[in-house]
Design a protein around this motif. Structure first.
Motif, PDB file in Angstrom:
ATOM      1  N   GLU A  30      50.374 107.362 -33.103  1.00 48.17           N
ATOM      2  CA  GLU A  30      50.859 107.603 -31.751  1.00 48.17           C
ATOM      3  C   GLU A  30      50.588 106.402 -30.851  1.00 48.17           C
ATOM      4  O   GLU A  30      49.805 105.512 -31.172  1.00 48.17           O
ATOM      5  N   ARG A  68      60.501 107.990 -26.731  1.00 51.00           N
ATOM      6  CA  ARG A  68      59.379 108.884 -26.999  1.00 51.00           C
ATOM      7  C   ARG A  68      58.475 109.003 -25.771  1.00 51.00           C
ATOM      8  O   ARG A  68      58.372 108.069 -24.976  1.00 51.00           O
ATOM      9  N   LEU A 122      59.592 121.092 -23.712  1.00 46.02           N
ATOM     10  CA  LEU A 122      59.357 120.446 -25.002  1.00 46.02           C
ATOM     11  C   LEU A 122      57.865 120.390 -25.319  1.00 46.02           C
ATOM     12  O   LEU A 122      57.445 120.616 -26.464  1.00 46.02           O
ATOM     13  N   SER A 123      57.027 120.097 -24.297  1.00 51.40           N
ATOM     14  CA  SER A 123      55.592 119.987 -24.550  1.00 51.40           C
ATOM     15  C   SER A 123      55.006 121.323 -24.999  1.00 51.40           C
ATOM     16  O   SER A 123      54.179 121.372 -25.914  1.00 51.40           O
ATOM     17  N   ARG A 155      56.637 123.770 -26.488  1.00 51.59           N
ATOM     18  CA  ARG A 155      57.110 124.039 -27.854  1.00 51.59           C
ATOM     19  C   ARG A 155      56.294 123.271 -28.875  1.00 51.59           C
ATOM     20  O   ARG A 155      55.926 123.793 -29.929  1.00 51.59           O
ATOM     21  N   LYS A 156      55.993 122.002 -28.562  1.00 54.58           N
ATOM     22  CA  LYS A 156      55.218 121.182 -29.494  1.00 54.58           C
ATOM     23  C   LYS A 156      53.808 121.731 -29.677  1.00 54.58           C
ATOM     24  O   LYS A 156      53.277 121.789 -30.797  1.00 54.58           O
ATOM     25  N   VAL A 157      53.167 122.122 -28.552  1.00 50.80           N
ATOM     26  CA  VAL A 157      51.803 122.656 -28.639  1.00 50.80           C
ATOM     27  C   VAL A 157      51.787 123.961 -29.432  1.00 50.80           C
ATOM     28  O   VAL A 157      50.963 124.152 -30.345  1.00 50.80           O
ATOM     29  N   GLU A 161      54.026 125.032 -31.555  1.00 48.12           N
ATOM     30  CA  GLU A 161      54.404 124.754 -32.943  1.00 48.12           C
ATOM     31  C   GLU A 161      53.212 124.199 -33.717  1.00 48.12           C
ATOM     32  O   GLU A 161      52.984 124.564 -34.879  1.00 48.12           O
ATOM     33  N   LYS A 162      52.435 123.330 -33.072  1.00 53.11           N
ATOM     34  CA  LYS A 162      51.259 122.756 -33.728  1.00 53.11           C
ATOM     35  C   LYS A 162      50.224 123.842 -34.027  1.00 53.11           C
ATOM     36  O   LYS A 162      49.691 123.920 -35.136  1.00 53.11           O
ATOM     37  N   THR A 197      57.437 127.523 -38.744  1.00 49.00           N
ATOM     38  CA  THR A 197      57.898 127.712 -37.374  1.00 49.00           C
ATOM     39  C   THR A 197      59.348 127.279 -37.222  1.00 49.00           C
ATOM     40  O   THR A 197      59.860 126.465 -37.990  1.00 49.00           O
ATOM     41  N   THR A 250      62.089 126.625 -33.610  1.00 48.52           N
ATOM     42  CA  THR A 250      62.051 126.552 -32.149  1.00 48.52           C
ATOM     43  C   THR A 250      63.457 126.649 -31.572  1.00 48.52           C
ATOM     44  O   THR A 250      64.454 126.336 -32.232  1.00 48.52           O
TER      45      THR A 250
END
Length: 534
Positions: free
Chosen positions: A249, A359, A420-421, A423-425, A427-428, A437, A439
């Motif tokens: 990252e 990104r 989006l944030s 969903r990412k959290v 999903e993680k 998962t 989305t």
């Protein structure tokens, strides 16, 4: 043959001409790009300058506050200013007024002594509170100084012992004693009023300054006075940042804290008895933070064996801290955006920006990280201790999912949220629990997926474009194929009326944002149908 040869020569000449013209086009394009960049930079500078205002008006407002407070406290106080022509972003000026108002009141009420005391100490009958402003290296320095008695370090120590913040026999230096006044509700005053009670509200002052990517420092001189120094960025619209590669990252670190960048090796880092790591930087040893362990970043796939790692040395007031990263990607001008209410008060992140490749690059909250590290409490201290015991190269495998059927063989969990944030959290977290998962960004996309696929459970937000979460609930319950599907509403709306409305439409349960992985696991396990768990 001669005709063919002449044709080949002509084709070669044409090719050379095309190459020559293409080179000219590329050169012209590069020149145009350079001119465009210079024009964009000039426009950026102009826009930034338009946003800046001199601090003179702010100083006048604070001067009236000082005069009113002096009158209420029956003290003779002179208000002096320097550097009123220093320019600062209007947004920052508006947001820094309340913290400065509190500091000015404290300086007059608690800093400047009464007339009898000043006479005993052979001081002028009239006390002086001075506000200074200057600009250095992209920062505006605000100094509020009084010529009073300074902080009562003895009283601060006694109060810290009374509140259990300090052991009675502990040996601490002056800087740590001063930092106790930033504790919530900390005060040495016997009676607290709206203008007295030095220490009350200082935690809010520091939090507001940190929210502006600034720092606050207090220096006291016994019997002579006290100076509060605020360091703030000139503007919040466009900031310079250092881009750091941490694992796979990229993160941004505000450049106004940067002191230098050095190469670091594991052999340069040692561990103190309290668990905090240190790194030798010149003749001093400074606290060291491994960003990969702190942020839980996955290992980099493009890092070459033996490649040198970079450590960024930051300075906050008179404290230095080293942040260890994998790569230094250079400086960049970034536009910082808020992460929204869900991530408000995050202990590690202060905002985000969009990188050249599209990104999201998260901005590190350096003051918050430093506060947790220097006070040796909270998330940073825990991560440092864990990073020392389990380096990333030999990291322990993730905890296994609870015993039961293979969750990968079960229908996935559908996560519906326009953020989006989030969903990412989610999903993680769900993925770490062993589930597959899927989305969707809104209710319409979710319904399309529900018609085509089978899911074990649905996690949905309420406020979404195209189709509201309430409408999605009603549509799920109206369809015979999904009528019994568990639906958990995940929303920041915690009011009873919203919960009741969701239950009336068929919601299985409610989860309030922000949520933890343990909370998510508990809710999912509690509401799975028997067919999903065997």
């Amino acid at each position: 043959l001669n005709i063919l040869c002449r044709a080949l020569v002509e084709i070669g000449n044409d090719a050379n001409e095309i190459i020559s013209q293409s080179g000219g086009f590329i050169t012209s394009f590069n020149d145009e790009t350079d001119r465009f960049s210079r024009t964009a930079n000039r426009l950026q500078d102009i826009v930034t300058q338009v946003r800046l205002s001199p601090l003179e008006a702010l100083f006048r407002r604070l001067g009236r506050v000082a005069a009113d407070t002096a009158e209420r406290e029956a003290k003779a106080v002179r208000w002096a200013t320097q550097g009123g022509n220093t320019r600062l972003d209007r947004v920052i000026i508006d947001q820094i007024f309340q913290p400065l108002l509190h500091l000015v009141r404290n300086a007059v009420s608690h800093g400047v002594e009464d007339g009898d005391v000043r006479s005993t100490r052979r001081k002028a009958a009239e006390g002086t509170v001075t506000m200074r402003a200057s600009q250095r290296a992209g920062q505006v320095i605000l100094e509020l100084e009084d010529d009073g008695g300074g902080l009562d370090l003895g009283a601060i120590r006694r109060r810290a012992v009374e509140r259990g913040l300090l052991a009675p026999d502990a040996e601490v230096d002056e800087s740590r004693l001063v930092n106790f006044i930033f504790q919530p509700g900390f005060s040495t005053a016997r009676q607290v009023t709206d203008v007295s009670g030095r220490g009350i509200g200082m935690d809010v002052v520091r939090r507001e300054v940190a929210r502006l990517n600034g720092t606050i420092e207090i220096k006291s001189r016994a019997g002579q006075g006290c100076t509060v120094t605020l360091r703030l960025p000139v503007t919040l619209s466009v900031n310079q940042a250092v881009l750091l590669g941490v694992g796979a990252e990229t993160y941004a670190l505000p450049a106004n804290f940067l002191e230098r960048v050095v190469v670091w090796n594991p052999s340069d880092v040692s561990r103190r008895e309290d668990g905090v790591e240190e790194m030798a930087v010149g003749e001093r040893r400074v606290p060291f933070v491994r960003l990969d362990a702190l942020l839980g970043a996955p290992p980099a796939t493009d890092r070459l064996p033996g490649a040198e790692r970079q450590a960024v040395i930051v300075q906050l007031a008179d404290q230095f801290i080293a942040f260890g990263a994998d790569r230094n990607l250079g400086r960049a001008d970034i536009v910082v955006k808020s992460l929204g209410p869900v991530f408000a008060g995050h202990p590690l992140l202060a905002g985000g920006t969009i990188g050249p490749d599209g990104r999201v690059i998260l901005l590190l909250d350096v003051p918050s990280i430093a506060q947790g590290l220097l006070e040796k409490r909270g998330l940073v201290a825990l991560v440092l201790a864990d990073a020392t015991a389990h380096p990333r190269e030999e990291a322990a495998p993730p905890a296994a999912a609870p015993a039961g059927p293979d969750r990968r063989s079960l229908p996935p969990v559908l996560i519906v949220d326009d953020s989006l944030s989030i969903r990412k959290v989610a999903e993680k977290y769900v993925g770490e629990l062993g589930w597959r998962t899927d989305t969707a960004a809104d209710g319409v996309a979710a319904l399309e997926k529900l018609r085509r696929n089978k899911y074990s459970i649905v996690l949905t937000d309420l406020e979404m474009p195209r189709m509201h979460g309430f409408d999605l609930l009603a549509a799920i319950r109206a369809d015979a194929s999904t009528h019994d599907l568990p639906v958990l509403v995940v929303t920041s709306r915690a009011a009873d009326k919203h919960r009741q409305q969701a239950r009336e439409l068929g919601a299985t349960d409610n989860i309030t944002k922000p949520f933890s992985k343990d909370q998510l696991a508990e809710e999912i396990e509690a509401h799975l149908p028997a067919t999903a768990v065997g």
